[in-house]
Write a protein that holds these residues in place. Structure first.
Motif, short mmCIF file in Angstrom:
data_model
loop_
_atom_site.label_atom_id
_atom_site.label_comp_id
_atom_site.label_asym_id
_atom_site.label_seq_id
_atom_site.Cartn_x
_atom_site.Cartn_y
_atom_site.Cartn_z
N GLY A 165 0.80 -1.22 0.00
CA GLY A 165 0.00 0.00 0.00
C GLY A 165 0.82 1.26 0.00
N LEU A 166 2.11 1.15 -0.37
CA LEU A 166 3.01 2.30 -0.44
C LEU A 166 3.54 2.45 -1.86
CD1 LEU A 166 5.16 1.98 2.81
CD2 LEU A 166 3.64 3.86 2.23
N VAL A 167 4.41 3.41 -2.07
CA VAL A 167 5.20 3.53 -3.30
C VAL A 167 6.67 3.57 -2.89
CG1 VAL A 167 3.42 4.76 -4.58
CG2 VAL A 167 5.10 6.07 -3.25
N PRO A 168 7.58 3.19 -3.80
CA PRO A 168 9.00 3.42 -3.51
C PRO A 168 9.21 4.92 -3.31
CG PRO A 168 8.73 1.95 -5.38
CD PRO A 168 7.38 2.51 -5.09
N GLY A 169 9.49 5.32 -2.09
CA GLY A 169 9.45 6.74 -1.74
C GLY A 169 10.77 7.40 -1.51
N TRP A 170 11.89 6.69 -1.77
CA TRP A 170 13.21 7.28 -1.57
C TRP A 170 14.03 7.27 -2.86
CZ3 TRP A 170 14.17 4.24 3.61
CH2 TRP A 170 13.49 4.90 4.65
N PRO A 266 -4.96 2.71 -3.89
CA PRO A 266 -4.37 3.89 -4.53
C PRO A 266 -2.89 3.75 -4.85
CG PRO A 266 -4.65 4.29 -2.18
CD PRO A 266 -5.29 2.96 -2.46
N ALA A 267 -2.15 2.89 -4.15
CA ALA A 267 -0.69 2.89 -4.26
C ALA A 267 -0.19 2.63 -5.68
CB ALA A 267 -0.09 1.88 -3.28
N ALA A 271 2.09 5.20 -7.93
CA ALA A 271 3.39 4.79 -8.47
C ALA A 271 3.46 5.04 -9.97
CB ALA A 271 3.65 3.32 -8.15
N LEU A 272 2.38 4.73 -10.69
CA LEU A 272 2.35 4.97 -12.13
C LEU A 272 2.48 6.46 -12.45
CD1 LEU A 272 -0.36 2.55 -13.55
CD2 LEU A 272 2.05 2.66 -14.20
N GLU A 302 -5.43 2.12 3.84
CA GLU A 302 -4.96 0.97 3.07
C GLU A 302 -3.61 0.47 3.56
OE1 GLU A 302 -5.99 3.79 1.76
OE2 GLU A 302 -7.79 3.32 0.58
N LEU A 303 -2.71 1.40 3.88
CA LEU A 303 -1.39 1.00 4.37
C LEU A 303 -1.51 0.29 5.71
CD1 LEU A 303 1.72 1.01 4.26
CD2 LEU A 303 1.62 3.14 5.55
#
Length: 319
Positions: A165-170, A266-267, A271-272, A302-303
Motif C-alpha cells: 500500500g506504499l510507493v518506492p518513496g526514496w 491507490p498505491a 506509483a504509475l 490501506e497501508l
C-alpha cells in the motif's frame, strides 16, 4: 534550524525500539594503485535472520557517516555494501505503522531522500556492492550510487512497496525507470508486487540492467573492488542508455492495474503517476512528488491494513 536538525527534532524521539542499522566505515586500498575507497558496511549487529532496515535513527547514522566522508579530500571512491547475505531490505515497517502525523510522514520521506542522494552527489565515484537481499529502500540506496555490482547468489531483489500500500518513496520511481527503462521498471515497481509480491534474483537484476557487473558469491567483494578500481582508473566505462516509450509503458500498466484492482488500492496508481513524471521531471521535482505520495499513503487506511496483514502472515504466523 537546518533541515536535518528539524527532522532530527521531529523524528528522534519516536520508535525507540528501532533496531538501528549502523554505517560502519573503513578505508580500503583499491587494487592497481587506484586510490583509497571509504567502504560503508550496513550492519544492524544481528545475523541474517534480522535484516538491515532503515528507521530514522539508521538514516541519521548514515547521514553522519556521509558527512565525515564528504569532508575528506584523500578518497578516490566511496562504496556501500551489506552484512553477510543481506544488503538492506528497506524501511522499518514497524516504524511506518507508528507514524502519527502528516508532518512526520513528510519528514521520513524527505530525510530518506536527503541521505540517500548524498551518495550520488559526492565529488568522487560511488559504488553499491549488492552482496545480499536488496528490497525497497535497500535497492533504492543502491540506485542512488553511480555504479552497482551484484552477487549472482543474491536471492531477492524487489521494490515491494505497492504490495503493502506504499510507493518506492526514496528515489525508486524516479531513478529506476531512467536506468532500465519505464517498461522494465514497471515490472519491478508494480507488476511483481501485484503478482503475490514476486521477487527476482541477482542474475535477473543484472540482465535487466539494475547492476553494471555481476560476480560470484565466493569472492564477490574482492572482484567488485577490482572492477571499481578499473572504473576509477578509466579502464572501464559504463554507458547509460536513453529510454523512450514512456507513454505506452504507463498506459499498458494502467490497464493491467485496472484489471487487477478496479481502483480499489491507490498505491499502484500513485506509483504509475510518479513513473510517468520521471520522464520529464528534475531530480528535485521527482523526489518532492515521491515525498508527497509517501506522506499521503502513510496516513491512509490501506497501508495500515496492508502492514497488519503482512505482519500477521509473516511474523506472527512464524511464532
Amino acid at each position: 534550524m537546518s533541515d536535518i536538525e528539524t527532522w532530527r527534532a521531529l523524528l528522534s524521539g519516536r520508535n525507540t525500539d528501532e533496531v538501528v542499522t549502523k554505517a560502519l566505515v573503513r578505508d580500503v586500498p583499491l587494487p592497481g594503485g587506484a586510490g583509497t575507497m571509504a567502504l560503508i558496511t550496513l550492519d544492524n549487529g544481528f545475523d541474517h535472520t534480522k535484516p538491515n532496515t532503515f528507521g530514522p535513527h539508521g538514516l541519521f547514522a548514515l547521514e553522519e557517516a556521509l558527512s565525515e566522508i564528504a569532508a575528506r579530500t584523500d578518497l578516490a571512491a566511496v562504496g556501500v555494501t551489506g552484512k553477510p547475505f543481506i544488503f538492506a531490505v528497506g524501511a522499518d515497517l514497524k516504524g511506518a505503522a507508528a507514524v502519527a502525523s502528516r508532518e512526520e510522514a513528510e519528514a521520513i520521506g524527505a530525510l530518506g531522500h536527503h541521505v540517500f542522494r548524498r551518495l550520488g552527489e559526492l565529488p568522487v565515484p560511488t559504488f553499491a556492492f549488492v552482496n545480499g537481499a536488496a528490497m525497497g529502500g535497500g535497492l533504492e540506496i543502491a540506485l542512488h550510487c553511480a555504479y552497482r555490482t551484484i552477487s549472482s547468489g543474491v536471492p531477492a531483489v524487489a521494490l515491494p512497496e505497492c504490495f503493502l500500500g506504499l510507493v518506492p518513496g526514496w528515489g525508486g520511481t524516479q531513478l529506476l525507470p531512467r536506468l532500465i527503462g519505464p517498461a522494465n521498471a514497471i515490472k519491478l515497481i508494480i507488476e511483481n508486487p501485484l503478482s503475490q509480491n514476486r521477487m527476482i534474483k541477482g542474475a535477473d537484476a543484472y540482465k535487466l540492467g539494475v547492476a553494471d557487473a555481476m560476480f560470484e558469491p565466493a569472492d564477490f567483494l574482492e572482484e567488485s573492488l577490482r572492477w571499481a578500481a578499473r572504473v576509477v582508473k578509466g579502464e572501464v566505462t559504463v554507458e547509460r542508455q536513453e529510454h523512450d516509450g514512456w507513454d505506452k509503458a504507463v498506459a499498458d500498466a494502467r490497464f493491467l492495474v485496472d484489471m487487477k484492482l478496479r481502483g480499489a488500492s491507490p498505491a499502484p496508481y500513485r506509483a504509475l503517476d510518479l513513473i510517468a513524471l520521471a520522464a520529464t521531471a528534475s531530480r528535485d521535482e521527482g523526489f518532492a512528488a515521491e515525498t508527497q505520495a509517501l506522506a499521503d499513503l502513510l496516513m491512509g487506511d490501506e497501508l495500515r491494513a496492508g502492514l497488519y496483514s503482512f505482519d500477521l502472515v509473516q511474523r506472527r504466523a512464524k511464532r
